[in-house]
Design an enzyme around this catalytic site. Sequence first.
Site, PDB file in Angstrom:
ATOM      1  N   LYS A   1      27.531 -21.158 -54.012  1.00  0.00           N
ATOM      2  CA  LYS A   1      28.671 -20.535 -52.909  1.00  0.00           C
ATOM      3  C   LYS A   1      29.792 -21.604 -52.839  1.00  0.00           C
ATOM      4  O   LYS A   1      31.080 -21.315 -53.107  1.00  0.00           O
ATOM      5  CB  LYS A   1      28.308 -20.453 -51.668  1.00  0.00           C
ATOM      6  CG  LYS A   1      29.356 -19.795 -50.639  1.00  0.00           C
ATOM      7  CD  LYS A   1      29.977 -18.338 -51.049  1.00  0.00           C
ATOM      8  CE  LYS A   1      31.310 -18.198 -50.100  1.00  0.00           C
ATOM      9  NZ  LYS A   1      31.948 -17.176 -50.303  1.00  0.00           N
TER      10      LYS A   1
ATOM     11  N   LYS B   1      35.458 -26.692 -45.333  1.00  0.00           N
ATOM     12  CA  LYS B   1      34.229 -26.919 -45.219  1.00  0.00           C
ATOM     13  C   LYS B   1      33.512 -26.858 -46.745  1.00  0.00           C
ATOM     14  O   LYS B   1      32.895 -27.520 -47.136  1.00  0.00           O
ATOM     15  CB  LYS B   1      33.564 -26.275 -44.138  1.00  0.00           C
ATOM     16  CG  LYS B   1      31.936 -26.303 -44.008  1.00  0.00           C
ATOM     17  CD  LYS B   1      31.391 -25.014 -44.422  1.00  0.00           C
ATOM     18  CE  LYS B   1      32.025 -23.677 -44.182  1.00  0.00           C
ATOM     19  NZ  LYS B   1      31.271 -22.499 -44.362  1.00  0.00           N
TER      20      LYS B   1
ATOM     21  N   LEU C   1      26.768 -18.076 -39.322  1.00  0.00           N
ATOM     22  CA  LEU C   1      27.553 -18.969 -38.552  1.00  0.00           C
ATOM     23  C   LEU C   1      28.486 -19.920 -39.416  1.00  0.00           C
ATOM     24  O   LEU C   1      28.217 -19.686 -40.752  1.00  0.00           O
ATOM     25  CB  LEU C   1      26.741 -19.693 -37.634  1.00  0.00           C
ATOM     26  CG  LEU C   1      25.549 -18.991 -36.977  1.00  0.00           C
ATOM     27  CD1 LEU C   1      24.794 -20.183 -35.950  1.00  0.00           C
ATOM     28  CD2 LEU C   1      26.218 -17.969 -35.763  1.00  0.00           C
ATOM     29  N   PRO C   2      29.542 -20.594 -38.854  1.00  0.00           N
ATOM     30  CA  PRO C   2      30.329 -21.411 -39.620  1.00  0.00           C
ATOM     31  C   PRO C   2      29.572 -22.431 -40.598  1.00  0.00           C
ATOM     32  O   PRO C   2      29.830 -22.392 -41.700  1.00  0.00           O
ATOM     33  CB  PRO C   2      31.211 -22.188 -38.743  1.00  0.00           C
ATOM     34  CG  PRO C   2      31.175 -20.974 -37.377  1.00  0.00           C
ATOM     35  CD  PRO C   2      29.588 -20.487 -37.547  1.00  0.00           C
TER      36      PRO C   2
END
Length: 297
Positions: free
Chosen positions: A173, A242, A67-68
């Site tokens: 990441k 994000k 998911l986001p």
Amino acid sequence: MTRVAFIGLGAIGAPMARHLAKPPFELAVWNRTPAKASAFAAEGGPVRAAASPRDAAAKAEIVITCLPTSADVETLLDGSDGLLAGLERGAVLADCTSGDPAGSRRIAARVAERGVLFVDAPVSGGVSGALKGQLTVMVGGDARALERARPALEAFAAKIVHCGAVGTGDALKAVNNALLAIHIWSCAEGLAALAKLGVPASVALDVINASSGRSNSSQNLFPERVVSRAFPRTFRLALLDKDVGIAAGVAREGRIPAPLLALTSELFRAAHNALGEEADHVEAVRLLEEWAHVEIR
Ligand code: NDP
């Protein structure tokens, strides 16, 4: 057959899940927009579209979420049809979301109460890597949890790297993607300055890509997406914004002086605000072009 659930059939989730839609896997998929899950199941193979996150997780040995944000995964845990209600004791939840370390630690603690293992397992390699089944997976969590999740991760990965405790996959990441953002923005500034002097971007890139300033951005992204003006939409700018924010936060929490990460986070937030939710990450260049009154071509 290994029973797997996959939740989140987005730009990268769907091609990842496709590698699990065949033996030795038996796959249940769930997506917030149900039509995407039905269409995916209709492609064939041992796949069913689940009615809820709970239904998807029921009887699954390995549950994958993509998911986001970590916050989206946390929300999905709750409620009578939520993921927590369906997770089987002894199962493993592998969250392939590019999440945030604190969010992953909270999710790990909540599923642990139900006897469920957890790894944060964000991926790199983009949609093209997902289509080829050649992603890199960076894993945070204990080795036992990774071994439990490994058979499903191997279906879409060329490389699986154990980074450390829960949250370290997310942190790595985020740092990788912050470097991507820095390369995109700095390449745009340099090429815009050269364009003002009458040097076409193709000429500049020809030199840079034979020299020490080259990067994946200069070698691939700028020729294929910016100079061509194609700007395909594969990875949303909102998601890169994000990620850079997470990287800046990780540095802040570790009391690492990181002015460049903080500045890049501000620039990508501004680009996200200006260009909207659907813009691709490389389209951040458009904001710099607007400021500079020049097109990079
Ligand atoms: P997309 O925006 O394409 O898809 C997001 C998916 O999550 C969709 O299935 C969407 O459902 C679902 N979703 C969004 N919000 C919620 C919610 N609140 N509750 C339940 N489901 C929700 O994202 P990507 O597939 O591109 O990215 C997924 C993750 O992978 C992100 O963390 C991203 O940073 C990471 N990533 C992406 C890469 C890429 O190249 N695209 C590369 C590497 C990592 P719906 O269909 O209803 O909108």
